[in-house]
Design a protein around this motif. Structure first.
Motif, PDB file in Angstrom:
ATOM      1  N   ALA A 106       0.842  -1.192   0.000  1.00 58.90           N
ATOM      2  CA  ALA A 106       0.000   0.000   0.000  1.00 58.90           C
ATOM      3  C   ALA A 106       0.874   1.238   0.000  1.00 58.90           C
ATOM      4  N   GLU A 107       0.331   2.314  -0.526  1.00 58.44           N
ATOM      5  CA  GLU A 107       1.011   3.601  -0.549  1.00 58.44           C
ATOM      6  C   GLU A 107       1.584   3.936   0.824  1.00 58.44           C
ATOM      7  N   GLY A 108       2.863   4.284   0.850  1.00 57.41           N
ATOM      8  CA  GLY A 108       3.504   4.686   2.093  1.00 57.41           C
ATOM      9  C   GLY A 108       4.130   3.568   2.887  1.00 57.41           C
ATOM     10  N   ASP A 109       3.887   2.312   2.517  1.00 60.47           N
ATOM     11  CA  ASP A 109       4.561   1.214   3.203  1.00 60.47           C
ATOM     12  C   ASP A 109       6.071   1.370   3.065  1.00 60.47           C
ATOM     13  N   VAL A 110       6.793   0.927   4.059  1.00 56.97           N
ATOM     14  CA  VAL A 110       8.257   0.962   4.023  1.00 56.97           C
ATOM     15  C   VAL A 110       8.782  -0.449   4.265  1.00 56.97           C
ATOM     16  N   LEU A 111       9.576  -0.935   3.336  1.00 56.35           N
ATOM     17  CA  LEU A 111      10.239  -2.224   3.459  1.00 56.35           C
ATOM     18  C   LEU A 111      11.708  -1.956   3.766  1.00 56.35           C
ATOM     19  N   THR A 112      12.235  -2.609   4.769  1.00 57.32           N
ATOM     20  CA  THR A 112      13.604  -2.349   5.198  1.00 57.32           C
ATOM     21  C   THR A 112      14.455  -3.594   4.999  1.00 57.32           C
ATOM     22  N   VAL A 113      15.624  -3.401   4.380  1.00 55.10           N
ATOM     23  CA  VAL A 113      16.572  -4.494   4.166  1.00 55.10           C
ATOM     24  C   VAL A 113      17.974  -3.918   4.261  1.00 55.10           C
ATOM     25  N   ALA A 114      18.814  -4.589   5.020  1.00 57.47           N
ATOM     26  CA  ALA A 114      20.224  -4.191   5.134  1.00 57.47           C
ATOM     27  C   ALA A 114      20.385  -2.716   5.466  1.00 57.47           C
ATOM     28  N   GLY A 115      19.551  -2.222   6.363  1.00 58.35           N
ATOM     29  CA  GLY A 115      19.627  -0.828   6.778  1.00 58.35           C
ATOM     30  C   GLY A 115      19.106   0.169   5.764  1.00 58.35           C
ATOM     31  N   THR A 116      18.485  -0.310   4.701  1.00 61.00           N
ATOM     32  CA  THR A 116      17.986   0.551   3.627  1.00 61.00           C
ATOM     33  C   THR A 116      16.470   0.458   3.554  1.00 61.00           C
ATOM     34  N   GLN A 117      15.820   1.601   3.402  1.00 60.46           N
ATOM     35  CA  GLN A 117      14.364   1.641   3.319  1.00 60.46           C
ATOM     36  C   GLN A 117      13.907   1.774   1.876  1.00 60.46           C
ATOM     37  N   LEU A 118      12.930   0.945   1.516  1.00 53.59           N
ATOM     38  CA  LEU A 118      12.264   1.011   0.219  1.00 53.59           C
ATOM     39  C   LEU A 118      10.834   1.463   0.468  1.00 53.59           C
ATOM     40  N   ARG A 119      10.485   2.642  -0.033  1.00 52.73           N
ATOM     41  CA  ARG A 119       9.148   3.198   0.187  1.00 52.73           C
ATOM     42  C   ARG A 119       8.246   2.877  -0.992  1.00 52.73           C
ATOM     43  N   VAL A 120       7.062   2.373  -0.692  1.00 51.35           N
ATOM     44  CA  VAL A 120       6.107   1.995  -1.720  1.00 51.35           C
ATOM     45  C   VAL A 120       5.358   3.237  -2.202  1.00 51.35           C
ATOM     46  N   LEU A 121       5.381   3.447  -3.521  1.00 47.98           N
ATOM     47  CA  LEU A 121       4.615   4.514  -4.166  1.00 47.98           C
ATOM     48  C   LEU A 121       3.568   3.856  -5.056  1.00 47.98           C
ATOM     49  N   HIS A 122       2.301   4.103  -4.794  1.00 49.89           N
ATOM     50  CA  HIS A 122       1.244   3.564  -5.646  1.00 49.89           C
ATOM     51  C   HIS A 122       1.166   4.418  -6.905  1.00 49.89           C
ATOM     52  N   THR A 123       1.427   3.802  -8.053  1.00 50.75           N
ATOM     53  CA  THR A 123       1.506   4.542  -9.321  1.00 50.75           C
ATOM     54  C   THR A 123       0.624   3.850 -10.369  1.00 50.75           C
TER      55      THR A 123
END
Length: 224
Positions: free
Chosen positions: A110-127
């Motif tokens: 969902a929009e705004g979700d944040v997935l974190t791996v190896a100290g790095t954040q991946l933010r979900v953008l609904h497009t």
């Protein structure tokens, strides 16, 4: 010391099917993580190659940028082999069921979700536009201060799926797609990112936000 994830890249080959047509395609599969843990972005076509690239790392999840079959066909096999969840935006579940009617995704993006791996954040953008539930993943610090996969320093990475390519927006001529919607998504959600952001696409070569932003008016004219 600041931790950085690295980006691994595979190209896999197979078919894309929709609206009665079948096309041969090459897909980019992106892996983001370190030597211990990783996310796979778009498990396309070749589960064995994807599993080999994961190696003995813990797979945190299989992120589907959208539900077209060429981006999800290998996802269940990779999930079954690793125990990792498959993540998809709920608005693309109809597309998912065309390919996998007996296997549902394990979680929703969902929009705004944040997935974190190896100290790095991946933010979900609904497009939405290429499909109703299309998403991009934005990592503002993924290459900041560290070389990208080509050894070139950069600032931020966008995994764009089939929303934005080198040279323009993703295709919108088939079911579940909308040209005005994808243009709005690109204009409002992607072209507002820093121009140096590296765009790693679902097919073909990478680009940058700065390289694509000047062409918005051209794309709008092309759509009329």
């Amino acid at each position: 010391m600041t931790a950085y994830a690295r980006i691994d890249h595979l190209v896999t080959s197979g078919t894309f099917s929709l609206d009665g047509g079948v096309w041969e395609v090459d897909n980019n599969v992106w892996l983001v993580g370190d030597d211990s843990e990783v996310f796979v972005i778009d498990a396309a076509h070749d589960a064995h190659a994807i599993l080999a690239a994961i190696g003995d790392r813990r797979l945190l999840g299989i992120v589907c940028t959208h539900g077209h079959d060429d981006h999800i066909d290998a996802a269940p096999e990779v999930a079954d082999a690793t125990g990792a969840p498959i993540l998809l935006h709920s608005e693309d579940e109809a597309l998912w069921r065309m390919r996998h009617p007996d296997r549902a995704p394990d979680g929703q993006l969902a929009e705004g979700d944040v997935l974190t791996v190896a100290g790095t954040q991946l933010r979900v953008l609904h497009t939405p536009g290429h499909s109703p539930g299309a998403v991009c993943l934005y990592a503002p610090t993924l290459t900041a201060g560290a070389p990208d996969e080509d050894g070139v320093p950069g600032v931020g990475t966008l995994f764009s799926g089939d929303t934005l390519f080198q040279g323009g927006p993703g295709a919108t001529g088939r079911s579940y797609s909308s040209f005005p919607t994808i243009i709005a998504s690109i204009r409002d959600r992607l072209l507002t990112l820093p121009p140096e952001t590296v765009v790693r696409t679902g097919h073909g070569d990478s680009t940058t936000i700065g390289a694509e932003a000047p062409h918005l008016e051209e794309w709008l004219a092309r759509g009329h």
